[in-house]
Write a protein that holds these residues in place. Structure first.
Motif, PDB file in Angstrom:
ATOM      1  N   PHE A  90     -45.089  -5.532 -12.604  1.00  0.00           N
ATOM      2  CA  PHE A  90     -46.320  -4.868 -12.181  1.00  0.00           C
ATOM      3  C   PHE A  90     -46.085  -3.741 -11.178  1.00  0.00           C
ATOM      4  CE2 PHE A  90     -49.825  -4.740  -9.010  1.00  0.00           C
ATOM      5  CZ  PHE A  90     -50.745  -4.047  -9.791  1.00  0.00           C
ATOM      6  N   PRO A  91     -45.349  -3.968 -10.084  1.00  0.00           N
ATOM      7  CA  PRO A  91     -45.160  -2.869  -9.130  1.00  0.00           C
ATOM      8  C   PRO A  91     -44.429  -1.671  -9.728  1.00  0.00           C
ATOM      9  CG  PRO A  91     -44.690  -4.976  -8.098  1.00  0.00           C
ATOM     10  CD  PRO A  91     -44.806  -5.244  -9.560  1.00  0.00           C
ATOM     11  N   ARG A  92     -43.421  -1.916 -10.532  1.00  0.00           N
ATOM     12  CA  ARG A  92     -42.655  -0.813 -11.110  1.00  0.00           C
ATOM     13  C   ARG A  92     -43.540   0.075 -11.988  1.00  0.00           C
ATOM     14  NH1 ARG A  92     -37.400   0.341  -9.204  1.00  0.00           N
ATOM     15  NH2 ARG A  92     -36.457  -1.613  -8.476  1.00  0.00           N
ATOM     16  N   ILE A  93     -44.313  -0.541 -12.866  1.00  0.00           N
ATOM     17  CA  ILE A  93     -45.147   0.260 -13.768  1.00  0.00           C
ATOM     18  C   ILE A  93     -46.342   0.839 -13.027  1.00  0.00           C
ATOM     19  CG2 ILE A  93     -46.560   0.204 -15.859  1.00  0.00           C
ATOM     20  CD1 ILE A  93     -44.663  -1.842 -17.006  1.00  0.00           C
ATOM     21  N   ALA A  94     -46.925   0.078 -12.095  1.00  0.00           N
ATOM     22  CA  ALA A  94     -48.033   0.606 -11.303  1.00  0.00           C
ATOM     23  C   ALA A  94     -47.614   1.868 -10.562  1.00  0.00           C
ATOM     24  CB  ALA A  94     -48.519  -0.453 -10.310  1.00  0.00           C
ATOM     25  N   ASN A  95     -46.431   1.863  -9.995  1.00  0.00           N
ATOM     26  CA  ASN A  95     -45.970   3.029  -9.248  1.00  0.00           C
ATOM     27  C   ASN A  95     -45.627   4.194 -10.174  1.00  0.00           C
ATOM     28  OD1 ASN A  95     -46.358   1.895  -6.735  1.00  0.00           O
ATOM     29  ND2 ASN A  95     -44.288   1.080  -6.596  1.00  0.00           N
ATOM     30  N   GLU A  96     -45.215   3.899 -11.378  1.00  0.00           N
ATOM     31  CA  GLU A  96     -45.024   4.976 -12.357  1.00  0.00           C
ATOM     32  C   GLU A  96     -46.361   5.656 -12.671  1.00  0.00           C
ATOM     33  OE1 GLU A  96     -43.720   5.421 -17.049  1.00  0.00           O
ATOM     34  OE2 GLU A  96     -42.933   3.731 -15.872  1.00  0.00           O
ATOM     35  N   ILE A  97     -47.415   4.851 -12.820  1.00  0.00           N
ATOM     36  CA  ILE A  97     -48.751   5.394 -13.065  1.00  0.00           C
ATOM     37  C   ILE A  97     -49.225   6.210 -11.861  1.00  0.00           C
ATOM     38  CG2 ILE A  97     -51.182   4.742 -13.384  1.00  0.00           C
ATOM     39  CD1 ILE A  97     -50.109   2.311 -15.001  1.00  0.00           C
ATOM     40  N   ILE A  98     -48.969   5.702 -10.660  1.00  0.00           N
ATOM     41  CA  ILE A  98     -49.363   6.430  -9.455  1.00  0.00           C
ATOM     42  C   ILE A  98     -48.654   7.777  -9.380  1.00  0.00           C
ATOM     43  CG2 ILE A  98     -49.202   6.427  -6.927  1.00  0.00           C
ATOM     44  CD1 ILE A  98     -49.608   3.340  -7.104  1.00  0.00           C
ATOM     45  N   ARG A  99     -47.371   7.798  -9.718  1.00  0.00           N
ATOM     46  CA  ARG A  99     -46.623   9.064  -9.699  1.00  0.00           C
ATOM     47  C   ARG A  99     -47.245  10.092 -10.651  1.00  0.00           C
ATOM     48  NH1 ARG A  99     -41.646   9.938  -7.735  1.00  0.00           N
ATOM     49  NH2 ARG A  99     -40.598   8.256  -6.593  1.00  0.00           N
ATOM     50  N   ILE A 100     -47.638   9.648 -11.826  1.00  0.00           N
ATOM     51  CA  ILE A 100     -48.254  10.558 -12.801  1.00  0.00           C
ATOM     52  C   ILE A 100     -49.540  11.132 -12.236  1.00  0.00           C
ATOM     53  CG2 ILE A 100     -49.321  10.727 -15.081  1.00  0.00           C
ATOM     54  CD1 ILE A 100     -47.370   8.529 -15.995  1.00  0.00           C
ATOM     55  N   ARG A 101     -50.355  10.260 -11.632  1.00  0.00           N
ATOM     56  CA  ARG A 101     -51.628  10.723 -11.076  1.00  0.00           C
ATOM     57  C   ARG A 101     -51.392  11.696  -9.914  1.00  0.00           C
ATOM     58  NH1 ARG A 101     -55.769  13.270 -11.334  1.00  0.00           N
ATOM     59  NH2 ARG A 101     -57.584  12.687 -10.100  1.00  0.00           N
ATOM     60  N   LEU A 102     -50.431  11.405  -9.064  1.00  0.00           N
ATOM     61  CA  LEU A 102     -50.130  12.292  -7.948  1.00  0.00           C
ATOM     62  C   LEU A 102     -49.648  13.654  -8.445  1.00  0.00           C
ATOM     63  CD1 LEU A 102     -48.319   9.840  -5.498  1.00  0.00           C
ATOM     64  CD2 LEU A 102     -50.565  10.879  -5.166  1.00  0.00           C
ATOM     65  N   ASP A 103     -48.806  13.660  -9.481  1.00  0.00           N
ATOM     66  CA  ASP A 103     -48.336  14.926 -10.048  1.00  0.00           C
ATOM     67  C   ASP A 103     -49.496  15.782 -10.536  1.00  0.00           C
ATOM     68  OD1 ASP A 103     -45.706  14.337  -9.544  1.00  0.00           O
ATOM     69  OD2 ASP A 103     -45.244  13.687 -11.590  1.00  0.00           O
ATOM     70  N   ASP A 104     -50.541  15.115 -11.021  1.00  0.00           N
ATOM     71  CA  ASP A 104     -51.676  15.838 -11.589  1.00  0.00           C
ATOM     72  C   ASP A 104     -52.378  16.697 -10.550  1.00  0.00           C
ATOM     73  OD1 ASP A 104     -53.432  16.219 -13.959  1.00  0.00           O
ATOM     74  OD2 ASP A 104     -54.935  15.353 -12.621  1.00  0.00           O
ATOM     75  N   PHE A 105     -52.437  16.230  -9.285  1.00  0.00           N
ATOM     76  CA  PHE A 105     -53.108  17.041  -8.274  1.00  0.00           C
ATOM     77  C   PHE A 105     -52.147  17.529  -7.186  1.00  0.00           C
ATOM     78  CE2 PHE A 105     -54.427  12.580  -7.123  1.00  0.00           C
ATOM     79  CZ  PHE A 105     -53.676  12.441  -5.959  1.00  0.00           C
ATOM     80  N   GLY A 106     -50.855  17.553  -7.496  1.00  0.00           N
ATOM     81  CA  GLY A 106     -49.899  18.125  -6.566  1.00  0.00           C
ATOM     82  C   GLY A 106     -49.538  17.235  -5.401  1.00  0.00           C
ATOM     83  N   GLY A 107     -49.727  15.929  -5.543  1.00  0.00           N
ATOM     84  CA  GLY A 107     -49.357  14.999  -4.489  1.00  0.00           C
ATOM     85  C   GLY A 107     -47.850  14.786  -4.439  1.00  0.00           C
TER      86      GLY A 107
END
Length: 322
Positions: A90-107
């Motif tokens: 769960f943490p590994r994939i959750a953080n992969e999803i978070i990275r994608i979302r952050l990339d979307d708005f320049g985080g």
């Protein structure tokens, strides 16, 4: 877990099984349920990327918990994020999803660290957090490791006003163990909080405490587990029998007035429509709800490459097929 599931299905001839906690547990039993065409009712939030006709998923999918939280943190705190988690699925994939979302708005992810389940050694990790000075820490640390993590934060002199933590695996029950002196002021993201102020939820909490003790608290997995047993009963009543195929057909599209509000089993993927909430931990161990999606969000266990459009702040990601 797999051995016990096989015993329940093969020897005890049950019509459904309720349970499992981590994604590792769930994935261990999934082949058993598919082999024997039985049903697992799974009550915990998870990382998505799975949909089986032999599981009814009543916990949150990433678009109902993780993505709304990342969007909210961007608005409230900023875009520099430190990711911490227990070292499993769960943490590994959750953080992969978070990275994608952050990339979307320049985080920016200024750090990403994992520790084994059960670990209490977080001094070095907290040192890295202090050095990187993130706007927010997003935590997928699970279980009693949270006590070690928040203790290390306190020992370092960092509190919620300096570096806030938003957790995806700390609910009211865990707060009793970790202690509010370590966690008050930090944040959580769930699809249910005990503090939801409706007559139905107040009644649920009152009856829960009457049965299990005034010191006990409800939380998201408890509410989901309670609701799925009632949904199973409604499905059996509707089907008029207890064979697995009949229960599954009756469960698809089923609507239930859960303590946290109406929920519905999506007939396309057997996951549940749910409302997303963000809360701040209070000194009494409850969450003060700061944001809600208001309407239930459709469960979307599989997020397409284009799922993170900049205009979509709710987590309500719509597309034609799953």
């Amino acid at each position: 877990f797999a051995q016990k599931a096989r015993k329940l299905i093969v020897e005890d001839k049950v019509a459904s099984v309720f349970g499992c906690w981590t994604s590792t547990d769930r994935k261990a039993v999934l082949p058993v349920f598919e082999e024997h065409n039985n049903l697992l009712w799974y009550p915990v939030q998870y990382e998505g990327r799975e949909s089986s006709p032999n599981i009814i998923y009543t916990g949150a999918t990433p678009n109902q918990q993780i993505i709304p939280a990342v969007n909210w943190c961007r608005r409230e705190f900023g875009t520099r994020v430190f990711l911490v988690g227990s070292d499993y699925i769960f943490p590994r994939i959750a953080n992969e999803i978070i990275r994608i979302r952050l990339d979307d708005f320049g985080g920016t992810v200024v750090g990403e660290e994992y520790r084994p389940l059960g670990s209490q050694d977080f001094d070095e990790l907290v040192g890295k957090i202090v050095d990187s000075q993130p706007d927010i820490v997003l935590s997928t640390i699970n279980g009693d490791s949270n006590r070690g993590f928040f203790s290390a934060l306190r020992k370092s002199g960092i509190d919620h006003r300096q570096i806030p933590v938003l957790s995806f695996s700390i609910a009211e029950h865990e707060l009793l163990d970790i202690g509010m002196e370590l966690t008050a002021g930090h944040y959580g993201s769930w699809t249910y909080f005990q503090s939801i102020d409706t007559p139905a939820n107040r009644r649920f909490v009152r009856e829960f405490k009457k049965r299990y003790g005034a010191e006990r608290v409800t939380d998201d997995p408890i509410e989901a587990a309670y609701s799925q047993v009632h949904m199973f009963a409604k499905a059996v009543e509707s089907a008029g029998r207890t064979d697995v195929d009949a229960i599954r057909r009756a469960a698809k599209g089923l609507v239930f007035p859960a303590p946290g509000g109406l929920i519905r089993v999506d007939p396309r993927n057997q996951h549940t429509w749910k409302v997303a909430h963000i809360g701040r931990i209070q000194s009494d161990g409850q969450f003060r709800i700061l944001w809600s999606s208001e309407d239930p969000l459709p469960p979307q266990p599989f997020l397409p490459a284009t799922f993170l459009s900049r205009g979509n702040e709710s987590g309500n990601i719509m597309f034609d097929s799953i």
